[in-house]
Design an enzyme around this catalytic site. Structure first.
Site, short mmCIF file in Angstrom:
data_model
loop_
_atom_site.label_atom_id
_atom_site.label_comp_id
_atom_site.label_asym_id
_atom_site.label_seq_id
_atom_site.Cartn_x
_atom_site.Cartn_y
_atom_site.Cartn_z
N GLY A 1 0.95 -1.21 0.03
CA GLY A 1 0.18 -0.14 0.06
C GLY A 1 0.79 1.16 0.01
CD GLN B 1 2.98 5.86 2.79
OE1 GLN B 1 2.10 5.12 2.28
NE2 GLN B 1 3.97 5.17 3.35
CB CYS C 1 4.38 2.44 7.50
SG CYS C 1 4.03 3.75 6.47
CG LEU C 2 6.42 1.00 1.59
CD1 LEU C 2 5.71 1.37 -0.09
CD2 LEU C 2 7.35 0.05 1.76
CG HIS D 1 -1.33 1.18 7.09
ND1 HIS D 1 -0.62 0.71 7.90
CD2 HIS D 1 -0.39 2.08 6.35
CE1 HIS D 1 0.66 1.28 7.73
NE2 HIS D 1 0.66 2.19 6.74
CD GLU D 2 -1.62 2.34 2.51
OE1 GLU D 2 -1.01 3.61 2.16
OE2 GLU D 2 -0.80 1.35 2.90
CG HIS E 1 -0.52 6.89 5.30
ND1 HIS E 1 0.43 7.14 5.91
CD2 HIS E 1 -0.15 5.57 5.14
CE1 HIS E 1 1.57 6.37 6.17
NE2 HIS E 1 0.92 5.37 5.60
NI NI Z 1 1.98 3.38 5.70
#
Ligand code: NI
Length: 175
Positions: A46, A51, A94-95, A136-137, A140
């Site tokens: 994701g 991000q 998370c990235l 989760h996304e 963000h």
């Molecule tokens: Ni994330």
């Protein structure tokens, strides 16, 4: 297509509120292509606009298993219209917070309305990993991170660690 730079904690942009996407056009579809490429390359399941420095209400996900065909989904201006009372717990990462994982409880199932990158409206029922990933996304887009669900002590420790890492990185680039 091009890879985009992924913003890393503690970059303050991660705490910003994203604003709605106003136009779904070729330029937006180029962004979506680049987000998918960046997400697959990372690799991650994701990626939210913020991000990659784009504070718009948009994210990409693909929760297909390795032995399954790709299942790229892009959600634009999403709205969660239903959450199950039942929770499920996943070890999330998370990235933007590389190599850090923690168990997070979230509703096990949700219903979400969104537009895809071609302007088509959808309503989708999500469960399992997809439900976790989409929530989760979605977080963000509101400046929330999965570390907001762990204890303050642990969260402060992670933030401190990443602040130190980013300081070291910027010091190196000056030399
Ligand atoms: Ni994330």
């Amino acid at each position: 297509m091009a890879l985009m730079d992924i913003v890393i904690l503690p970059d303050p942009i991660l705490r910003e509120q994203s604003s709605p996407v106003e136009r779904v056009d070729d330029e937006l579809r180029r962004l979506v292509d680049n987000m998918f490429e960046t997400m697959y390359h990372a690799p991650g399941i994701g990626l939210a606009g913020v991000q990659v420095g784009v504070t718009r209400r948009i994210f990409t996900v693909d929760c297909a298993r390795e032995d399954e065909e790709k299942d790229p989904i892009c959600m634009i201006n999403p709205q969660i219209v239903w959450r199950s009372e039942e929770l499920s717990s996943y070890e999330e990462g998370c990235l933007s917070i590389p190599d850090y994982y923690a168990e997070v409880d979230r509703p096990a199932e949700i219903k979400i309305q969104y537009m895809d990158q071609f302007g088509k409206e959808h309503e989708r029922h999500c469960d399992g990993l997809l439900a976790t990933c989409v929530q989760h996304e979605f977080d963000h887009l509101n400046g929330a991170l999965f570390i907001d669900y762990i204890s303050k002590l642990r969260r402060d420790r992670v933030i401190k660690k990443f602040a130190k890492l980013s300081k070291q990185k910027s010091a190196r680039s000056v030399l």
